[in-house]
Design an enzyme around this catalytic site. Structure first.
Site, PDB file in Angstrom:
ATOM      1  N   HIS A  68       0.810  -1.226   0.000  1.00 29.00           N
ATOM      2  CA  HIS A  68       0.000   0.000   0.000  1.00 29.00           C
ATOM      3  C   HIS A  68       0.843   1.277   0.000  1.00 29.00           C
ATOM      4  CE1 HIS A  68       0.107   0.112   4.568  1.00 29.00           C
ATOM      5  NE2 HIS A  68       0.139   1.395   4.293  1.00 29.00           N
ATOM      6  N   ASP A  87      -0.756  -7.415   1.339  1.00 26.72           N
ATOM      7  CA  ASP A  87      -0.084  -6.115   1.447  1.00 26.72           C
ATOM      8  C   ASP A  87       1.431  -6.297   1.596  1.00 26.72           C
ATOM      9  OD1 ASP A  87       0.310  -3.434   1.649  1.00 26.72           O
ATOM     10  OD2 ASP A  87      -0.529  -3.218   3.670  1.00 26.72           O
ATOM     11  N   GLY A 104       2.937   5.894   8.896  1.00 26.26           N
ATOM     12  CA  GLY A 104       4.382   6.093   8.760  1.00 26.26           C
ATOM     13  C   GLY A 104       5.162   4.868   9.203  1.00 26.26           C
ATOM     14  N   SER A 126       3.968   1.924   8.419  1.00 25.95           N
ATOM     15  CA  SER A 126       3.610   0.960   7.382  1.00 25.95           C
ATOM     16  C   SER A 126       4.825   0.466   6.614  1.00 25.95           C
ATOM     17  CB  SER A 126       2.665   1.618   6.387  1.00 25.95           C
ATOM     18  OG  SER A 126       1.393   1.615   6.933  1.00 25.95           O
ATOM     19  N   GLY A 127       4.818  -0.822   6.307  1.00 24.52           N
ATOM     20  CA  GLY A 127       5.915  -1.416   5.552  1.00 24.52           C
ATOM     21  C   GLY A 127       7.045  -1.876   6.449  1.00 24.52           C
TER      22      GLY A 127
HETATM   23  C1  4AZ Z   1      -0.992   3.602   8.531  1.00 21.40           C
HETATM   24  O1  4AZ Z   1      -1.771   4.504   8.260  1.00 21.40           O
HETATM   25  C2  4AZ Z   1      -1.297   2.716   9.692  1.00 21.40           C
HETATM   26  N1  4AZ Z   1      -2.587   0.801  14.150  1.00 21.40           N
HETATM   27  C3  4AZ Z   1      -0.467   1.653   9.964  1.00 21.40           C
HETATM   28  C4  4AZ Z   1      -0.746   0.846  11.037  1.00 21.40           C
HETATM   29  C5  4AZ Z   1      -1.827   1.076  11.838  1.00 21.40           C
HETATM   30  C6  4AZ Z   1      -2.653   2.148  11.584  1.00 21.40           C
HETATM   31  C7  4AZ Z   1      -2.376   2.973  10.513  1.00 21.40           C
HETATM   32  C8  4AZ Z   1      -2.089   0.167  13.014  1.00 21.40           C
HETATM   33  O2  4AZ Z   1       0.034   3.420   7.883  1.00 21.40           O
END
Ligand code: 4AZ
Length: 844
Positions: free
Chosen positions: A644, A700, A792, A794-795
């Site tokens: 994503h 993902d 932030g 993420s990944g």
């Molecule tokens: C995001 O927006 C995100 N609480 C990643 C993980 C989580 C929430 C949002 C998990 O990248």
């Protein structure tokens, strides 16, 4: 002759033995009296011979024992210091070749010799003694003394040496020295020998305003030597103290009881009661390894074992004006105070007192934000050595944030450190509050701490004393623990962790007696465990057996390179050759998940990660947004991240590799361009999983190829990719890391953050997240409340430390309902479920 012939028919012995006839004659068995009489005599002689022999060997043994063991001389060396009260320290005493040094040291030697000789427990064994140094206070003389003592008198000598001060009153008068203390402790003879050999001995004096550096021999180009005994005597000008800081510290991982050690003493002699700290292992550069002396001297020693293969240390020291001032009167409505030199280790032998009084008719309370007064082996109930004392109660050890109050406008805080073992100390805040309303718009914990109202009865111990979790009505996503009556989230049920403390949450999930539980929830008879048949249907009953069995391949078995399948659970890189072809321990595959810096559990500054703690963590930047996503290094050229992160949006083509820059070995975003440890790489290729669904976030995952291979360093290492069959059991503690937002909708972190979370039961998690999970997702939640993965992050990696010490990529940060919301655990891409895709795209 015939008669005589007949006479000798009972005696066929040679004539020469006739004199002993009585003794040896064979007799008719009926003549019992004669038998008894002869046998008694015989016994007596035999007994005599035996006793004699025993006595002889006993005496010989005793003599051997006496001369070879009991009386065998032992060489003993004591290291000590004494305080001379009728002399003032002059600079010349620092120079061991000055006449002043020679003059005073000969007086000290004379005094020591006299003292030893006048003591019958010491005198006969004395060989020699010498003065090694003097320091301020009035004058402290450091010396060693050597003895040769029979083994059986060793304890008497130790006792004599420790009680020496009692018998020296006379000698003090004879000698022109006035001495008020003798301190001497036995030291290891090898240490003493090499310290005396002047082999690896350094004396350093700080220059005002300049820092003086020193390091282990060979640093940084070659490892420190094996069997080394080095010491650095550090001095500052009179009226100063020493501030010592280890800039780099990379020693052998800690081993007990021996191994490589660096010891810092608040003295010029290596005696146990003046040890400030003993250090081993490696510390990342961000760890505050700073120490302050109580006087103008310090001693650093290095003792290594027979394998010296590590870089060593580089340290610097400066002198600071001597001050014993600490504490004070605090009269503001709020403020902060801490132990002297915080976050450096506080100096030994300190006493501080803070007298706090808040203005008006408000009350005061204290919040200790950091509290480290730990000493190995010292009871934290009585705190006899270093402590903080408030309202007659002593606090010591290592504590997480806590609050103290006394329903008054005044509070007195005392701090005391003794002469050995120092620690980071504490950092505290005091605040005034309205007696009638201690926590405006918040919940007041029993301790006085204030927490948000919504944290009351949410199943998390936010107060620290559980007062927010008592007298609650459990909601429908909670259950009640039997003993404590506390409500806990239902996803804690049956996760293999005793969350209630009394087993309530795990009791209903057990199988009947003599049955065991499969991972899929079924129960199977104990007798079927390891019977080489997959009775569970998911391989559980055959996966943890002594014998690794080659079996038919299923989705629960591990496939060796040869194509053979084995039953063992998580056999990849576990340090045991399970496959006949050794492919489960392939050196190239298994060169992953290592952390060159041994992890130090305490981090001053909250949930900041330690530098080098997560060396596979990568920060992905775009020119427009800066840090945008996390990723994990899995080989010199491949990163894994979340699909994503690479979806195009109007105005930005996130799927274009040219948009991205990867930062490896990064800790602090602010040091991105300046730190020599950080490696910046462009991205050559992005391959996001085609199955990624931007509505459900299924699949993902994405792989990124770096423009060129990165070299591994202490701060850049790959994480292990788990096999398809690798199980991360429910309840297991794992770690999520990233520079993502510190709160929902908030800004990103500057320093890499970490949070310990637990794998959550898929069924329970699915209930909390309204059936949004797929089999390619894994749920994990934060157990102590507060922080969760967020935008932030993420990944980035979900790192799992396995029993073999290696770290595996259990998940990739994917999505969640907001951040840190109660009962809304984070969702991660289940990497084991994507194993085939990873292999196909990366060849790994
Ligand atoms: C995001 O927006 C995100 N609480 C990643 C993980 C989580 C929430 C949002 C998990 O990248």
């Amino acid at each position: 002759m015939k008669d005589s012939d007949s006479n000798i028919k009972y005696n066929n012995r040679p004539q020469s033995l006739n004199g002993f006839e009585e003794m040896v004659e064979f007799l008719p068995a009926t003549n019992t009296k004669k038998v008894e009489k002869m046998s008694a005599k015989q016994k007596l002689i035999i007994a005599g011979v035996v006793v004699g022999a025993v006595l002889l060997s006993l005496t010989a043994g005793l003599l051997v024992w006496h001369f070879a063991y009991r009386n065998a001389p032992v060489q003993k060396v004591y290291s000590g210091y004494l305080t001379i009260t009728n002399y003032n320290f002059i600079e010349a005493y620092e120079n061991s070749s000055s006449p002043e040094f020679a003059q005073l040291s000969s007086k000290v030697i004379d005094l020591l010799q006299n003292a030893y000789k006048s003591d019958p427990a010491i005198g006969p064994h004395f060989i020699q003694c010498n003065v090694t140094a003097f320091s301020e206070g009035s004058v402290i003389a450091y010396y060693w003394a050597e003895f040769s003592v029979p083994t059986y008198l060793e304890a008497t000598l130790d006792k004599g040496m420790s009680e020496l001060k009692v018998q020296t009153s006379l000698l003090r008068k004879l000698n022109s020295l006035s001495v008020n203390s003798f301190v001497a402790y036995p030291i290891e003879v090898n240490t003493a020998r090499s310290f005396r050999d002047n082999n690896c001995l350094y004396s350093l004096h700080s220059s005002p305003g300049v820092s003086t550096t020193f390091n282990t021999p060979g640093f940084p180009n070659s490892p420190y030597p094996a069997n080394a005994r080095c010491q650095w005597s550090l001095r500052a000008d009179a009226g100063h103290m020493i501030l010592l800081h280890f800039r780099t510290f990379k020693m052998e991982p800690c081993k007990t009881p021996k191994g490589d050690y660096v010891t810092v003493y608040d003295s010029l002699t290596a005696v146990e009661p003046r040890v400030m700290v003993k250090l081993c292992g490696s510390y990342p550069p961000s760890y505050n390894l700073t120490f302050v002396s109580s006087q103008n001297v310090m001693l650093v020693t290095l003792v290594t074992d027979n394998i010296g293969k590590h870089p060593g240390f580089m340290a610097e020291f400066t002198q600071i004006q001597k001050t014993t001032l600490c504490g004070g009167n605090l009269r503001d409505a709020k403020g902060e105070f801490s132990t002297p030199f915080y976050p450096a280790h506080y100096p030994p032998t300190r006493e501080c007192m803070w007298d706090i009084q808040v203005p008006g008719d408000k009350f005061v309370k204290l919040q200790f934000l950091m509290f480290y007064l730990f000493e190995p082996g010292v009871p934290t109930t009585t705190c006899p050595n270093d402590y903080v004392e408030i309202n007659n109660k002593r606090y010591c050890g290592e504590k997480s944030s806590f609050v103290v109050s006394n329903n008054s406008s005044k509070i007195v805080v005392k701090f005391r450190s003794d002469q050995s073992y120092t620690d980071t100390g504490f950092m505290a805040r005091y605040v005034s509050y309205e007696p009638k309303n201690p926590c405006p718009d918040q919940y007041t914990c029993k301790s006085g701490r204030c927490i948000d109202q919504e944290k009351r009865c949410d199943g998390w111990n936010d107060c620290g004393d559980s007062s927010d979790e008592t007298a609650c009505v459990c909601s429908d996503i909670q259950f009640r623990c039997k003993t404590s009556q506390v409500c806990k989230p239902r996803f804690f049920l049956c996760d293999g962790v005793n969350d209630c403390g009394d087993g309530t949450d795990e009791s209903e999930c057990k199988c009947p007696d003599k049955f065991l539980k499969c991972r899929n929830g079924k129960c199977y008879p104990e007798a079927q465990k390891c019977d080489k048949t997959d009775n569970c249907g998911d391989g559980t009953d055959e996966s943890q057996c002594d014998e690794v069995v080659v079996t038919s391949c299923t989705e629960f078995t591990y496939k060796c390179q040869s194509g053979q399948c084995i039953t063992k659970l998580n056999p990849l890189c576990d340090g045991v050759n399970d496959c006949a072809d050794g492919s489960d321990e392939n050196a190239a595959t298994c060169n992953c998940g290592k952390r060159p810096y041994s992890r130090k559990t305490r981090i001053v500054g909250g949930v900041n990660a330690d530098e080098g703690e997560w060396p596979w963590q990568v920060s992905l930047h775009t020119a427009k947004d800066g840090h945008t996503c996390g990723a994990s290094l899995v080989s010199p050229t491949i990163l894994l991240s979340a699909a994503h992160c690479f979806q195009d949006v109007p105005g930005l083509r996130y799927s274009d590799p040219n948009v991205w820059t990867a930062y490896l070995g990064l800790h602090d975003q602010a040091a991105r361009t300046t730190s020599k440890d950080v490696v910046k790489k462009k991205i050559k290729r992005i391959d996001a999983n085609r199955g990624f669904n931007d509505f459900t976030y299924d699949n993902d995952i994405a792989m990124l190829e770096l423009e060129s291979p990165v070299s591994y360093t202490d701060l850049i290492q790959p994480i292990c990719i788990p096999e398809k069959t690798h199980i991360f059991p429910v309840g297991k503690s794992i770690w999520v890391t990233g520079w993502g937002a510190l709160a929902e909708g908030g800004t990103g972190a500057q320093v890499l953050q970490k949070a310990e979370i637990r794998v959550i039961n898929q069924t329970e998690c699915n209930k909390l997240l309204e059936d949004q999970l797929t089999v390619r997702m894994i749920c994990a939640g934060y157990v102590s409340g507060g922080i969760d993965a967020c935008q932030g992050d993420s990944g980035g990696p979900l790192s799992s430390v396995e029993t073999n010490g290696k770290v595996y990529l259990a998940g990739i940060v994917s999505w969640g309902e907001g951040c840190a919301r109660r009962n809304k655990p984070g969702v991660y891409t289940k990497v084991s479920a994507m194993r085939d895709w990873i292999k196909e795209k990366t060849g790994l």
